[in-house]
Design a protein around this motif. Structure first.
Motif, short mmCIF file in Angstrom:
data_model
loop_
_atom_site.label_atom_id
_atom_site.label_comp_id
_atom_site.label_asym_id
_atom_site.label_seq_id
_atom_site.Cartn_x
_atom_site.Cartn_y
_atom_site.Cartn_z
N THR A 83 1.56 -41.08 46.75
CA THR A 83 0.28 -41.01 47.67
C THR A 83 -0.06 -42.29 48.06
O THR A 83 -0.03 -43.41 47.67
CB THR A 83 -0.95 -40.59 46.56
OG1 THR A 83 -0.40 -39.31 45.97
CG2 THR A 83 -1.94 -40.29 47.45
N VAL A 84 -0.46 -41.94 49.62
CA VAL A 84 -1.04 -43.07 50.33
C VAL A 84 -2.38 -42.65 50.77
O VAL A 84 -2.60 -41.62 51.52
CB VAL A 84 -0.14 -43.62 51.45
CG1 VAL A 84 -0.93 -44.46 52.32
CG2 VAL A 84 1.11 -44.21 51.22
N GLU A 85 -3.48 -43.40 50.64
CA GLU A 85 -4.81 -43.08 50.94
C GLU A 85 -4.71 -43.42 52.30
O GLU A 85 -4.90 -44.64 52.94
CB GLU A 85 -5.76 -43.72 50.38
CG GLU A 85 -6.36 -43.08 49.11
CD GLU A 85 -7.45 -43.65 48.52
OE1 GLU A 85 -8.18 -44.57 49.01
OE2 GLU A 85 -7.80 -43.83 47.19
N GLY A 86 -4.77 -42.31 53.35
CA GLY A 86 -4.92 -42.61 54.75
C GLY A 86 -6.58 -42.85 55.12
O GLY A 86 -6.98 -43.63 55.87
N ALA B 5 6.49 -41.62 51.25
CA ALA B 5 5.25 -41.04 50.70
C ALA B 5 5.31 -39.55 50.62
O ALA B 5 5.83 -38.78 51.68
CB ALA B 5 3.97 -41.39 51.41
N THR B 6 4.69 -38.96 49.81
CA THR B 6 4.87 -37.36 49.59
C THR B 6 3.32 -36.61 49.64
O THR B 6 3.50 -35.67 49.71
CB THR B 6 5.64 -37.11 48.31
OG1 THR B 6 4.72 -37.39 46.99
CG2 THR B 6 6.96 -37.45 48.26
N ARG B 7 2.52 -37.42 49.69
CA ARG B 7 1.07 -37.02 49.51
C ARG B 7 0.27 -37.95 50.43
O ARG B 7 0.16 -39.32 50.02
CB ARG B 7 0.58 -36.99 48.26
CG ARG B 7 -0.71 -36.29 47.65
CD ARG B 7 -1.00 -36.16 46.57
NE ARG B 7 -2.16 -35.50 46.09
CZ ARG B 7 -3.27 -36.39 45.83
NH1 ARG B 7 -3.09 -37.58 45.72
NH2 ARG B 7 -4.34 -35.94 45.58
N ILE B 8 -0.64 -37.57 50.87
CA ILE B 8 -1.57 -38.39 51.95
C ILE B 8 -3.11 -37.71 51.68
O ILE B 8 -3.30 -36.76 51.47
CB ILE B 8 -1.10 -38.62 53.28
CG1 ILE B 8 -1.86 -39.60 53.92
CG2 ILE B 8 -1.33 -37.25 53.93
CD1 ILE B 8 -1.18 -40.20 55.34
N SER B 9 -4.05 -38.81 51.67
CA SER B 9 -5.35 -38.27 51.74
C SER B 9 -5.81 -38.73 53.08
O SER B 9 -5.72 -40.15 53.47
CB SER B 9 -6.19 -39.12 50.50
OG SER B 9 -5.82 -38.88 49.40
N ILE B 10 -6.81 -37.79 53.60
CA ILE B 10 -7.31 -38.02 54.78
C ILE B 10 -8.64 -37.57 54.41
O ILE B 10 -9.27 -36.47 54.40
CB ILE B 10 -6.90 -37.06 56.26
CG1 ILE B 10 -5.55 -37.56 56.33
CG2 ILE B 10 -7.64 -37.13 57.32
CD1 ILE B 10 -4.83 -36.66 57.27
N ASN B 11 -9.73 -38.52 54.48
CA ASN B 11 -11.10 -38.34 53.88
C ASN B 11 -12.27 -38.42 54.89
O ASN B 11 -12.62 -39.63 54.97
CB ASN B 11 -11.05 -39.45 52.89
CG ASN B 11 -9.91 -39.25 51.64
OD1 ASN B 11 -9.42 -38.22 51.23
ND2 ASN B 11 -9.60 -40.29 50.95
N ASP C 38 2.97 -31.93 53.52
CA ASP C 38 2.37 -30.62 53.26
C ASP C 38 1.47 -30.90 52.06
O ASP C 38 0.89 -29.82 51.83
CB ASP C 38 3.45 -29.58 52.72
CG ASP C 38 4.41 -30.15 51.50
OD1 ASP C 38 4.40 -31.06 50.95
OD2 ASP C 38 5.23 -29.22 50.96
N ASP C 39 1.55 -31.77 51.42
CA ASP C 39 0.35 -32.09 50.32
C ASP C 39 -0.83 -33.32 50.74
O ASP C 39 -0.51 -34.43 50.90
CB ASP C 39 1.27 -32.69 49.21
CG ASP C 39 0.38 -32.71 47.98
OD1 ASP C 39 -0.89 -32.50 47.92
OD2 ASP C 39 0.97 -33.22 46.76
N ILE C 40 -1.75 -32.69 51.34
CA ILE C 40 -2.97 -33.36 51.91
C ILE C 40 -4.16 -33.13 51.19
O ILE C 40 -4.72 -32.05 51.11
CB ILE C 40 -2.99 -33.14 53.26
CG1 ILE C 40 -1.60 -33.34 54.13
CG2 ILE C 40 -3.89 -34.10 54.01
CD1 ILE C 40 -1.84 -32.78 55.68
N ASN C 41 -4.51 -34.36 50.83
CA ASN C 41 -5.99 -34.38 50.23
C ASN C 41 -7.01 -34.72 51.17
O ASN C 41 -6.88 -35.52 51.97
CB ASN C 41 -5.88 -35.51 49.02
CG ASN C 41 -7.38 -35.41 48.37
OD1 ASN C 41 -7.87 -34.68 47.56
ND2 ASN C 41 -8.23 -36.64 48.47
N MET C 42 -8.18 -34.15 50.87
CA MET C 42 -9.38 -34.45 51.64
C MET C 42 -10.57 -34.57 50.83
O MET C 42 -10.76 -33.87 49.59
CB MET C 42 -9.88 -33.32 52.65
CG MET C 42 -8.55 -33.26 53.43
SD MET C 42 -8.94 -31.69 55.05
CE MET C 42 -10.10 -33.11 56.00
#
Length: 487
Positions: free
Chosen positions: A256-259, A278-284, A318-322
């Motif tokens: 994960t990388v926190e965007g 990175a397989t997962r990213i956060s866009i917060n 395809d794995d994006i956290n908010m």
């Protein structure tokens, strides 16, 4: 609120509950009997029973309760439990309403339901434990048990020697009003970033050499902050390249990388992050209201969040956290609902909903203007649960913090195929965490459910000046890891 202990010295479990239940009142520990508002917590030993009593007086009302356990069974854990239960049952007699988390004051309430389920309890039995022993509300007990279901699954994916890695970038474009994390704004401290990155590259490489000869394997990796994407595309590429060269990520479940802030993202940087492994990213966004964004000092718009999300999809994520925060200044129940609805329209795989915590290091701790009421925050969280469950999301991890609005919680929600494994492993302390970078905390799991903690310096300038000592500390950490694994 005064606190007086009679015939015992177990101050912590009682005081923490008082701080939570009467968060609006200053707490004062006293060593002599007193008059007026406050608590008297007493422990009495008979021939058969150990009895805890609590008398709580608040605004002219007094509540009293007693709980007991047989002396033969009165270990430390059970003694603390009867002290907490007696205090809680006395306190609710003088409170206007029962708190959602009952007699629980810790940051990780799901540890109780997880432990029960790992020992063979069903979700329903775990919920019952929380409701009947700790007086947790039915809604919060269900949240805990559901999250524990994901913890049990995540634990089953682990093998001896597994650990996770955290990499910290303690820089942000600007400092948000609610933030208490160790992070420095680029506007004021950007001059330290190049030297900081050089030191971090050294720590990554050094830790990688230690890992290669250790027999340990990385199960998840998380780059957080601050805002890691404060790094330029070229700087991010260097860091990700060093990670790939130094670490074996072939067994990793996620990277994960926190965007974080959309004003730090563009097509090129997102492509660099994806190509870097990175397989997962956060866009917060924290909110999708431009007025609320401005109020908390975030220099971007809701439309920029949408654009960054779409760019991340085009980059292959395809794995994006908010993330959203309930209780921000200027927010209303309706504008929060609008934010959640707009976030869901983007179809993220994870949505983390935090409750605003007024931390002493944040600007909002002093400037509490325009904050929604606890009742409004409760409505926001109720809407969150109903809406996210209806959209096919499950709670997969949760935790609490001090000074939270309404004494609620932070919950990570996911589509069933997309739990955030690092969040589970870190929060539930299922295995050791190696932390690299400023402000990181290495947490080494020891036998008998004990932890050893090693802190990296908090501030970038201290991290830079002490990098040699930090690398030496990694030697000590790996010696301890090896010893713990051999026991």
């Amino acid at each position: 609120m005064k606190l007086y202990l009679k015939n015992h010295t177990e101050r912590y479990p009682v005081e923490q509950l008082q701080l939570q239940l009467f968060a609006q009142e200053p707490s004062e520990f006293v060593t002599e009997p007193f008059e007026g508002d406050g608590t008297v917590s007493t422990l009495s030993k008979g021939r058969i029973w150990l009895t805890a009593t609590a008398k709580v007086t608040y605004h002219g009302k007094t509540g009293f309760s007693a709980q007991r356990v047989k002396l033969a069974d009165a270990d430390v854990r059970r003694t603390r439990r009867i002290l907490q239960r007696s205090y809680y049952l006395a306190a609710v007699q003088v409170l206007e309403k029962e708190p959602p988390w009952g007699a629980l004051s810790g940051v990780r309430p799901s540890k109780l339901s997880t432990k029960a389920m790992l020992e063979g309890a069903s979700k329903k039995q775990a919920e019952k434990l929380l409701r009947e022993v700790y007086f947790v509300s039915p809604a919060r007990a269900r949240l805990c048990a559901d999250a524990s279901g994901y913890t049990v699954q995540a634990k089953r994916l682990l093998a001896p020697g597994d650990l996770s890695v955290y990499i910290g970038i303690p820089f942000c474009p600007t400092r948000c009003a609610y933030c208490s994390f160790v992070s420095e704004s680029i506007e004021r401290f950007g001059e330290f970033l190049p030297a900081y990155l050089e030191c971090l590259l050294r720590e990554v490489e050094y830790t990688g050499r230690l890992l290669k000869g250790s027999g340990f394997r990385i199960r998840s990796i998380y780059m957080g902050g601050g805002t890691p994407t404060t790094l330029s595309s070229a700087q991010m590429a260097r860091l990700l390249g060093r990670i790939q060269d130094s670490f074996d990520l072939s067994h990793s479940l996620e990277f994960t990388v926190e965007g974080g802030r959309p004003d730090t993202l563009d097509e090129e940087k997102l492509r660099v992050i994806k190509e870097g492994g990175a397989t997962r990213i956060s866009i917060n966004p924290q909110t999708m209201s431009d007025a609320v964004l401005k109020a908390v000092g975030r220099r971007h718009t809701a439309q920029q969040v949408v654009e960054a999300f779409e760019q991340a999809r085009r980059a292959g994520f395809d794995d994006i956290n908010m993330d959203l925060i309930a209780g921000l200044p200027g927010d209303t129940v309706q504008s929060f609902r609008d934010s959640l609805t707009r976030v869901l329209s983007l179809d993220p795989s994870n949505v983390t909903v935090h409750t605003l915590a007024l931390k002493k290091g944040a600007d909002l701790f002093q400037k509490r203007v325009g904050l929604p009421s606890a009742e409004d925050v409760a409505d926001m969280l109720d809407f969150t649960e109903t809406t996210l469950r209806g959209a096919g999301f499950d709670p997969y991890y949760l935790y609490r913090q001090k000074y939270m609005s309404g004494s609620f919680e932070n919950v990570g929600w996911c589509k069933p195929a997309y739990p955030g494994y690092y969040n589970i492993y870190m929060m539930e302390e299922l295995h050791s965490i190696l932390s690299l970078g400023g402000g990181g905390m290495n947490k080494i799991n020891l036998p008998e459910e004990k932890l050893a903690r090693f802190h990296n310096p908090k501030y970038p300038q201290d991290y830079i000046s002490r990098i040699d000592t930090i690398l030496q500390q990694k030697d000590e950490i790996f010696r301890l890891l090896a010893e713990a694994e051999s026991i």
